[in-house]
Design a protein around this motif. Structure first.
Motif, short mmCIF file in Angstrom:
data_model
loop_
_atom_site.label_atom_id
_atom_site.label_comp_id
_atom_site.label_asym_id
_atom_site.label_seq_id
_atom_site.Cartn_x
_atom_site.Cartn_y
_atom_site.Cartn_z
N LYS A 118 0.83 -1.21 0.00
CA LYS A 118 0.00 0.00 0.00
C LYS A 118 0.86 1.26 0.00
CE LYS A 118 -3.71 -2.20 2.70
NZ LYS A 118 -4.43 -2.15 4.00
N GLU B 56 2.24 1.78 -3.34
CA GLU B 56 1.19 2.20 -4.26
C GLU B 56 0.95 3.71 -4.16
OE1 GLU B 56 -3.43 0.92 -5.40
OE2 GLU B 56 -2.34 -0.06 -3.75
N PHE C 25 2.22 3.25 -8.75
CA PHE C 25 1.59 1.94 -8.89
C PHE C 25 2.59 0.89 -9.36
CE2 PHE C 25 -0.71 -1.28 -11.37
CZ PHE C 25 -1.57 -1.76 -10.39
N SER D 215 -5.71 0.13 -2.45
CA SER D 215 -6.84 -0.22 -3.30
C SER D 215 -7.14 -1.71 -3.24
CB SER D 215 -6.53 0.17 -4.76
OG SER D 215 -5.45 -0.60 -5.25
N THR D 216 -8.38 -2.05 -3.56
CA THR D 216 -8.76 -3.46 -3.61
C THR D 216 -7.99 -4.20 -4.69
OG1 THR D 216 -10.99 -2.89 -2.85
CG2 THR D 216 -10.70 -5.05 -3.86
N LEU D 217 -7.76 -3.52 -5.83
CA LEU D 217 -7.00 -4.14 -6.91
C LEU D 217 -5.60 -4.50 -6.46
CD1 LEU D 217 -6.63 -4.93 -9.89
CD2 LEU D 217 -5.98 -2.54 -10.36
N GLY D 218 -4.97 -3.59 -5.74
CA GLY D 218 -3.61 -3.86 -5.24
C GLY D 218 -3.58 -5.06 -4.32
N VAL E 194 -5.73 -7.63 -4.25
CA VAL E 194 -6.00 -8.85 -5.02
C VAL E 194 -4.75 -9.28 -5.79
CG1 VAL E 194 -7.34 -9.81 -6.93
CG2 VAL E 194 -8.48 -8.42 -5.19
N LEU E 195 -4.12 -8.34 -6.45
CA LEU E 195 -2.91 -8.67 -7.22
C LEU E 195 -1.81 -9.19 -6.30
CD1 LEU E 195 -2.71 -5.69 -9.77
CD2 LEU E 195 -3.36 -8.07 -10.23
N SER E 196 -1.68 -8.60 -5.14
CA SER E 196 -0.63 -9.03 -4.20
C SER E 196 -0.88 -10.46 -3.73
CB SER E 196 -0.58 -8.08 -3.01
OG SER E 196 0.43 -8.47 -2.10
#
Length: 635
Positions: free
Chosen positions: A378, A381, A385, A465-468, A470-472
């Motif tokens: 985070k 990010e 990004f 972010s939620t995307l970060g 999930v990707l992690s």
């Protein structure tokens, strides 16, 4: 009172080391008492806001204080050290165990001095102390010649980085007239650059960042308990700690944050690849330490030193037990080769503790390591990004080498008839305590608890972010799957061939040898030859000068220097003759004369012991008359 926090373990550790070997029970009890008392003092200091100042002169003083960040680290250090040092007293070789225990306690005290220091001068004292202790501990088994060499290698590399801290201290004093941390923010121009980048250089060398990372492999020559303490709570942790503490003052210097991020991300990725390729259990963990410290550098450069400090604390709870279980496995099998271990059936309890610690290293969800790693993602990010993507890739590598380590070291063989004894309860107690701490850090996933902790310590947690997220987590899953695949299809990866060469920090030690060591060695040899030529030419030059009218110099040399040397030699010869003539007679005469007088007095005293009572009465009467006569004369 705050000085007691470092002084108690420093003084007692030095005394224990000087006392020599003692029983394991005695050493274990004393270690727990000393480090437990250090922990209690730290709790009191943090709760009551202790400060300390030692005035050296009008311009120089030593100061100590506990900020919220330093208080958190100061509590972590003795907590982890207590479990590690107790394990060392019960597990390590009995030869030199007293010196080892004392130096480890002293090492802990030096780190406490680094943590509580309120100025660069006090920091330097602790910094040098932990550097010296690391050298002695790495070279503990000095009878094997390679161990002192490894200790010296690690010492020289970190000492080179220490030059940055010395330069920073000099620049700070030149600009402000003091060494106080507060003065760093007031600097500008070249002095601010020297301070900021000097501290960064020193921190990078201690934390095993590129290009200094290879010294951590050489440090594996020390006992496993030393590796656990060095990597989890002391020397290596000091590098990340100091730039996290001083981040507000250092981050305003142009380019400092970007440089810190570049060092950290490069080390995290290179360390991750190195860890995946390593077939040596302790070296795999050493590479992982560099990588995890790299994550902390990224968080600090991104503007979240509190996140780095939290990851430093969590990292200590799982890295220390990993080194201890690696030591147990290596001692049991007689080798640290991962492809020769698989001790799950023989050491089920140790294997279970290894799984708990390795899960934290892999950054799995619901583990403390997973939580703090996601906080770093985070933080990255917030900066960029693509930087967070780099941290995620580093996280995937962490999951891969953690999985590989635990499956190879403590997986199960289909049949295992090896005659290997599992560690006893005393050896396992310290590892179990650290395992419990590792499990406890998993509670940080509970938001109210982590938010309360951040508020209490003054840390700021980033929003992600939620995307970060999930990707992690996908990267972690890919890393675990890759680790399983490597174990199944190539368990001896890194033992031979190109993988073995790359596993030694991707060839960085060879580059350092060819680019730094050999040129400096050649320069030293050239200087030595030049020096010899000058010295050889010296007498000829003096003779030429004498022939040209400078005989006065030679005459003065003969009259003053030569006569002085001859007079000194003559006096020494005379003194030797006098000592030969009278010294022996004097040295022998004193004890012989004393013995003769004592014998004479004994013979005379025996005459008084006649055994006849009327003689004794006569003696008494004579004595009474003598006393009365003396009293009368006095009156």
């Amino acid at each position: 009172m705050l000085w007691l926090i470092p002084l108690l373990p420093i003084v007692t550790g030095a005394v224990i080391a000087a006392m020599g070997d003692r029983s394991r029970r005695w050493l274990g009890t004393v270690a727990v008492m000393v480090l437990g008392a250090t922990l209690c003092l730290t709790l009191l200091a943090a709760a009551q806001g202790w400060t300390a100042t030692l005035i050296w002169s009008d311009a120089i003083r030593l100061s100590a204080e506990l900020t919220p960040l330093s208080a958190a680290i100061a509590l972590m250090v003795p907590t982890v050290a207590l479990a590690v040092v107790f394990h060392a007293t019960q597990h390590e070789s009995p030869q030199g165990i007293g010196r080892l225990t004392g130096l480890m306690i002293l090492f802990t005290g030096g780190m406490q001095l680094v943590v509580v220091a309120g100025d660069l001068l006090t920091l330097l004292i602790g910094w040098e102390l932990i550097g010296a202790c690391s050298w002695a501990l790495i070279a503990h088994k000095w009878r094997a010649i390679e161990n002192p060499r490894s200790g010296l290698y690690a010492f020289v590399v970190t000492r080179f980085g220490d030059l940055g801290l010395f330069a920073a201290a000099i620049a700070l004093f030149a600009g402000t007239g003091s060494f106080d941390y507060a003065g760093i923010a007031t600097l500008s121009g070249p002095l601010s650059f020297i301070v900021a980048y000097g501290i960064l250089l020193s921190a990078a060398s201690k934390a095993g960042q590129v290009p200094f990372a290879p010294w951590l492999f050489r440090a594996m020559a020390g006992p496993s308990s030393v590796s656990a303490l060095l990597h989890a709570a002391t020397l290596v942790a000091a590098g990340a700690y100091i730039i996290a503490l001083l981040h507000p003052s250092l981050s305003v210097v142009p380019g400092w944050q970007a440089t810190t991020i570049a060092i950290g991300l490069t080390t995290a990725l290179a360390g991750g690849v190195t860890g995946v390729l390593q077939n040596h259990a302790k070296r795999l963990l050493a590479a992982s330490t560099s990588a995890q410290m790299g994550f902390m550098f990224v968080a600090i450069g991104a503007g979240y030193p509190g996140v780095a400090a939290l990851h430093l604390i969590v990292h200590a709870t799982f890295k220390a037990p990993l080194f201890l279980v690696a030591g147990a496995a290596g001692d049991a099998t007689g080798s640290y080769r991962l492809d020769r271990m698989r001790l799950g059936r023989i050491m089920p309890l140790i294997a279970g503790l290894a799984v708990i610690a390795a899960a934290g290293l892999a950054g799995l969800p619901l583990t403390g390591g997973g939580w703090s790693k996601e906080e770093i993602v985070k933080a990255a990010e917030h900066a960029d990004f693509w930087l967070s993507i780099g941290v995620m890739i580093g996280g995937a590598l962490s999951a891969a080498y953690a999985t590989r380590f635990v499956l190879l070291a403590f997986g199960r063989r289909s049949e295992d008839d090896r005659d290997i004894a599992a560690p006893g309860w005393a050896e396992t107690a310290g590892i179990a305590g650290l395992g419990a701490l590792t499990l406890a850090t998993g509670l940080l996933w509970v938001s109210p608890l982590s938010d309360a902790l951040a508020a209490a310590t003054g840390f700021t947690l980033p929003e992600g972010s939620t995307l970060g997220l999930v990707l992690s987590l996908i990267c972690v899953a890919v890393g675990v799957a890759s680790g399983i695949y490597v174990v199944r299809h190539n368990p001896a990866l890194g033992r031979t061939g190109a993988a073995a060469a790359a596993s030694d920090w991707l060839g960085l030690p060879t580059l350092i040898t060819r680019g730094v060591v050999l040129p400096f060695d050649a320069l030293a040899r050239a200087a030595a030859r030049f020096d010899d030529d000058i010295l050889d030419a010296g007498p000829r030059s003096v003779a030429a000068l004498a022939r040209r009218g400078s005989m006065a110099i030679a005459a003065m040399d003969n009259q003053v220097v030569d006569k002085g040397v001859r007079a000194t030699a003559a006096f020494g010869d005379w003194l030797a003759r006098v000592a030969d003539r009278f010294g022996e007679a004097l040295s022998d005469g004193i004890p012989e004369g004393t013995a003769g007088i004592t014998g004479m007095l004994g013979r005379e005293a025996r005459r008084l012991q006649s055994g006849l009572s009327h003689h004794y009465y006569a003696y008494i009467v004579c004595g009474i008359f003598a006393v009365v006569a003396i009293l009368a004369a006095g009156a």
